[in-house]
Scaffold this active site. Structure first.
Site, mmCIF file in Angstrom:
data_model
loop_
_atom_site.group_PDB
_atom_site.id
_atom_site.type_symbol
_atom_site.label_atom_id
_atom_site.label_comp_id
_atom_site.label_asym_id
_atom_site.label_seq_id
_atom_site.Cartn_x
_atom_site.Cartn_y
_atom_site.Cartn_z
ATOM 1 N N LYS A 263 0.847 -1.195 0.000
ATOM 2 C CA LYS A 263 0.000 0.000 0.000
ATOM 3 C C LYS A 263 0.878 1.239 0.000
ATOM 4 O O LYS A 263 1.846 1.323 0.765
ATOM 5 C CB LYS A 263 -0.898 -0.002 1.243
ATOM 6 C CG LYS A 263 -1.589 1.326 1.535
ATOM 7 C CD LYS A 263 -2.198 1.371 2.934
ATOM 8 C CE LYS A 263 -2.633 2.776 3.309
ATOM 9 N NZ LYS A 263 -3.204 2.867 4.663
ATOM 10 N N TRP B 120 -9.462 0.239 0.784
ATOM 11 C CA TRP B 120 -10.622 0.848 1.443
ATOM 12 C C TRP B 120 -10.253 1.971 2.411
ATOM 13 O O TRP B 120 -10.959 2.220 3.383
ATOM 14 C CB TRP B 120 -11.465 -0.227 2.156
ATOM 15 C CG TRP B 120 -11.753 -1.406 1.294
ATOM 16 C CD1 TRP B 120 -12.599 -1.444 0.216
ATOM 17 C CD2 TRP B 120 -11.198 -2.722 1.399
ATOM 18 N NE1 TRP B 120 -12.590 -2.692 -0.354
ATOM 19 C CE2 TRP B 120 -11.737 -3.510 0.359
ATOM 20 C CE3 TRP B 120 -10.291 -3.315 2.269
ATOM 21 C CZ2 TRP B 120 -11.407 -4.849 0.159
ATOM 22 C CZ3 TRP B 120 -9.953 -4.643 2.072
ATOM 23 C CH2 TRP B 120 -10.505 -5.393 1.040
ATOM 24 N N HIS B 121 -9.163 2.657 2.136
ATOM 25 C CA HIS B 121 -8.729 3.756 2.997
ATOM 26 C C HIS B 121 -8.892 5.107 2.298
ATOM 27 O O HIS B 121 -8.128 6.036 2.553
ATOM 28 C CB HIS B 121 -7.268 3.563 3.430
ATOM 29 C CG HIS B 121 -7.046 2.340 4.265
ATOM 30 N ND1 HIS B 121 -5.792 1.834 4.543
ATOM 31 C CD2 HIS B 121 -7.925 1.506 4.879
ATOM 32 C CE1 HIS B 121 -5.916 0.739 5.288
ATOM 33 N NE2 HIS B 121 -7.191 0.521 5.504
ATOM 34 N N TYR B 122 -9.866 5.207 1.419
ATOM 35 C CA TYR B 122 -10.087 6.464 0.697
ATOM 36 C C TYR B 122 -10.489 7.569 1.680
ATOM 37 O O TYR B 122 -11.075 7.314 2.725
ATOM 38 C CB TYR B 122 -11.143 6.280 -0.397
ATOM 39 C CG TYR B 122 -12.434 5.648 0.055
ATOM 40 C CD1 TYR B 122 -13.489 6.413 0.524
ATOM 41 C CD2 TYR B 122 -12.607 4.258 0.007
ATOM 42 C CE1 TYR B 122 -14.675 5.842 0.940
ATOM 43 C CE2 TYR B 122 -13.794 3.669 0.417
ATOM 44 C CZ TYR B 122 -14.825 4.465 0.885
ATOM 45 O OH TYR B 122 -15.999 3.887 1.306
#
Length: 593
Positions: free
Chosen positions: A426, A527-529
C-alpha cells in the site's frame, strides 16, 4: 474426550442464541442496547403549522444530532451522551445477527455482497476500481480486516490534535475492543522475511507507528469474533441517547435569517421510505455533527446546499453556502497484491504484520482464504474478482460482464489456486487526487468519485520501488519454505493465467516500464479512501463547517492523507477525542472529563 472448539461451532451457537432471543423483547438487542430502535418508530414530523422553534418540537429536540453511526459516530455519541441528549442516525442496520460481519472467517463475504441489504454498499470509482462503503451501525469496524495501529506523532501534528488528549482517548477504545492477534506461522514468516530484507528494527507487538517491522493489534478476539465500534455504545448514558437504524439522512435544515446560515435539524427517511425531521435544542452549543464517511459526508453537504454554486444549481439544490472545495482532493491509497502459492494448508489470517518502510510504502500479508470447498468460499473468497484481489485486468476492463464471466470460470478452478496467500503493498501517502460530485439528488445513489490512481509520477515510482521490495521478500528463506507447491500443482497455477488472473510477481522487475504497467493494471483499493472536506478548505481546525453555524464534519473526509498504516485507530480515537473536547469546553474539567 476434550472438546475441540471451532469458529463454526461458535457461529452456530451465536445464531441459535439470536433465534431464541427474538420474540422475547421488541428487538433482540434490547437488553444490551435499549436505545437502538428502527427509524420508523421515531415521532412523526411536525405539522406544517409548526416551526422548528415551537414547544411541541422543542420537547423532541436534541443537544447533538450525529449523522453516521460508524467508526467515529459511535464513540462520539457514547461520550457526548454522558451529559447531553444525543440522536445518532445510521442508514444501515445492526451487525449483531450477521455472521458475515461477526466472524473473521467470513470477512470476505460482506465485501463481495452487492445486495441492497448488505452491510457494505458497492461502488466503482470512475477509475474502474471496485470499492465498498459501510452501511451498518459500527461502520467500517464491521467490514475491515481488523488491524489496529496508532498513527505517527507526525500524523497527530498534521491533524492539529492535542497530543495529551489524544493519548487519553486511545485507552478508552483499546480497553474495550482491541486485542493482541493470535500470531500465525505465515505471519511470523513474513515478519522474519521483512527483517531479512532490511525493514528493521523488529518492533515486536505494538500499537505505535514505528519504522521497521511490527505486529499490530486487532479488533478480532481470540475466537475470531469481531469487536465493533457498536460495543463502545455500552459506555453511553442510555437515558440520553437515541440510536435510529435504517435512518437515511437526506439533507440538513438551516435557519437562514441571521448573518450566517444556522443548522437546526436533519431530514431523514426510515426503512419504509417515510420522511421524518429531527431538530436541535435551543441550548447554546447544540450542533449537528456529520460522520458519514469520505463519500457520505461531502455528499450530504452537497445535498444540503453547501458546495460549488454551479453544480448545486444544475440539480436545483438551493444554495446555502457557496464553497468550491467541497468534494475536492479525494484520494485513495492504491494497493497492489502478489499471489503466493503455498505447499501446505495455512490458517486464515488477516493483517497482523506490517513493514513500515522509508520508501513510502507499507508491506502486509494475508492468507488462507477460499480453502473451503463450499460454494460461498469458492465464489466470494479473497481470491475473487468481486473485490479485485486477483484481477490483472486493467481497471477500465473490470466490467460487470467481465466479473460475471470470472465467477463462472472460477467454478472450474482446481483446489490449488485457493491454497495461497498474498503480499500486499500500500502506498502510504499518495499525491494523486480526484474529486467527488453528485450524480443526482437521491442520497441512496453513490456520488460520482475519481481518485486518479498513479496520475502523480512520484506515486508510480513508489509503487515500482515497493514491488521490487516485495520481490526480495518473496526470495527470503522464511517465505520460500511455504512455497512453491509441488511441481504439478505449480504448473496448474501457471496455466491459469487466463482464467484466474493470478498476480504473480512481474517477470522483469528490472524493467521499470514493465513494473509500472503491473502497478497500473493490478491496482485495487485497501478501502482507505479519504478527503472531500479538508481542514482549512471545508472545515476549520475544530472541524466546524466554514460559512455556517452549528455544523461539523468529523471523519476521514477531513483527512489530507490516511494516518498510520490503517486509519481505524485514528478514527475511533477522534470520536472519543472530540467528544471529550466538547464536554470540557462546555462543562470544564471539573465535571470529570
Amino acid at each position: 474426550m476434550a472438546l475441540v472448539w471451532k469458529p463454526s461451532m461458535m457461529i452456530t451457537i451465536f445464531l441459535l442464541f439470536l433465534t431464541s432471543s427474538q420474540g422475547k423483547t421488541s428487538n433482540y438487542w434490547d437488553n444490551e442496547y435499549p436505545f437502538i430502535r428502527y427509524a420508523s418508530s421515531f415521532p412523526p414530523p411536525p405539522s406544517p403549522a409548526s416551526s422548528s422553534a415551537s414547544t411541541s418540537v422543542e420537547e423532541k429536540a436534541y443537544d447533538y444530532i450525529i449523522v453516521g453511526g460508524g467508526t467515529v459516530g459511535c464513540p462520539l455519541a457514547a461520550t457526548l451522551s454522558q451529559n447531553f441528549s444525543v440522536l445518532l442516525l445510521e442508514r444501515g442496520g445492526v451487525p449483531f445477527a450477521n455472521p458475515n460481519v461477526s466472524f473473521l472467517q467470513n470477512f470476505h463475504i460482506s465485501l463481495a455482497d452487492v445486495s441492497p441489504t448488505s452491510a457494505s454498499q458497492f461502488f466503482v470509482s470512475s477509475d474502474g476500481v471496485y470499492n465498498a462503503r459501510a452501511r451498518v451501525l459500527g461502520g467500517g469496524t464491521c467490514l475491515n480486516a481488523g488491524f489496529y495501529t496508532r498513527p505517527s506523532a507526525r500524523d497527530i501534528r498534521r491533524l492539529n490534535l492535542d497530543a495529551k488528549l489524544v493519548n487519553e482517548s486511545y485507552p478508552w477504545i483499546e480497553d474495550q475492543i482491541v486485542h493482541m492477534p493470535k500470531f500465525s506461522p505465515w505471519q511470523r514468516a513474513v515478519k522474519d522475511g521483512l527483517l531479512d530484507v532490511g525493514i528493521s528494527p523488529d518492533n515486536g507487538f505494538t500499537y505505535d507507528h514505528l519504522y521497521g517491522t511490527k505486529v499490530g493489534g486487532t479488533i478480532f478476539d481470540r475466537y475470531g469474533r469481531r469487536r465493533t465500534a457498536v460495543e463502545l455504545l455500552r459506555s453511553a448514558n442510555s437515558k440520553k441517547l437515541d440510536v435510529l437504524i435504517h435512518a437515511t439522512a437526506q439533507k440538513i435544515l438551516f435557519d437562514k435569517t441571521g448573518k450566517k446560515p444556522r443548522a437546526v435539524g436533519v431530514v431523514f427517511k426510515d426503512e419504509t421510505g417515510r420522511q421524518h425531521q429531527a431538530f436541535l435544542s435551543r441550548r447554546r452549543g447544540s450542533e449537528i455533527i456529520v460522520s458519514s464517511g469520505a463519500l457520505g459526508s461531502p455528499q450530504l453537504l452537497l445535498l444540503s446546499g453547501i458546495g460549488p454554486r454551479k453544480d448545486l444549481q444544475k440539480l436545483n439544490i438551493p444554495v446555502v453556502h457557496h464553497n468550491e472545495l467541497v468534494g475536492k482532493g479525494m484520494s485513495d491509497n492504491p494497493m497492489n497484491t502478489v499471489f503466493v502459492p503455498f505447499n501446505r494448508h495455512v490458517e486464515q489470517t488477516l493483517i497482523q504484520t506490517v513493514g513500515i518502510t522509508k520508501i513510502g510504502v507499507y508491506i502486509e500479508a494475508s492468507s488462507g482464504f477460499g480453502q473451503s470447498s463450499d460454494n460461498i468460499s469458492c465464489h466470494h473468497g479473497m481470491l475473487s474478482a468481486e473485490i479485485g484481489q486477483l484481477s490483472t485486468l486493467p481497471p477500465k476492463q473490470r466490467t460487470r460482464d467481465a466479473i460475471e464471466a470470472y465467477k463462472r470460470n472460477k467454478r472450474n478452478l482446481p483446489h490449488e489456486v485457493f491454497k495461497a496467500g498474498f503480499i500486499l503493498q500500500k502506498l502510504a501517502s499518495p499525491k494523486s487526487t480526484g474529486e467527488l460530485s453528485l450524480k443526482n439528488t437521491n442520497v441512496d445513489d453513490n456520488p460520482h468519485v475519481s481518485f486518479n490512481y498513479f496520475s502523480h509520477p512520484e506515486d508510480l515510482q513508489q509503487c515500482v520501488d515497493g514491488i521490487r521490495l516485495v520481490e526480495k521478500l518473496l526470495a527470503s528463506k522464511h517465505l520460500t519454505s511455504f512455497m512453491p507447491p509441488d511441481k504439478e500443482s505449480f504448473e496448474k497455477l501457471l496455466n491459469l493465467s487466463v482464467q484466474a488472473n493470478v498476480n504473480f510477481i512481474p517477470k522483469h522487475t528490472n524493467d521499470t516500464k514493465s513494473v509500472e504497467q503491473f502497478c497500473k493494471d493490478t491496482v485495487i483499493t485497501i478501502w482507505h479512501y479519504h478527503g472531500g472536506c479538508h481542514v482549512g478548505k471545508v472545515v476549520s481546525p475544530d472541524y466546524e463547517v466554514l460559512g455556517v453555524h452549528r455544523l461539523r464534519v468529523l471523519d476521514g473526509s477531513t483527512f489530507s492523507h490516511s494516518p498510520g498504516t490503517n486509519p481505524q485507530a485514528t478514527l475511533l480515537m477522534m470520536g472519543r477525542y472530540m467528544g471529550l473536547k466538547i464536554l470540557r469546553q462546555r462543562l470544564g474539567r471539573a465535571a470529570g472529563f
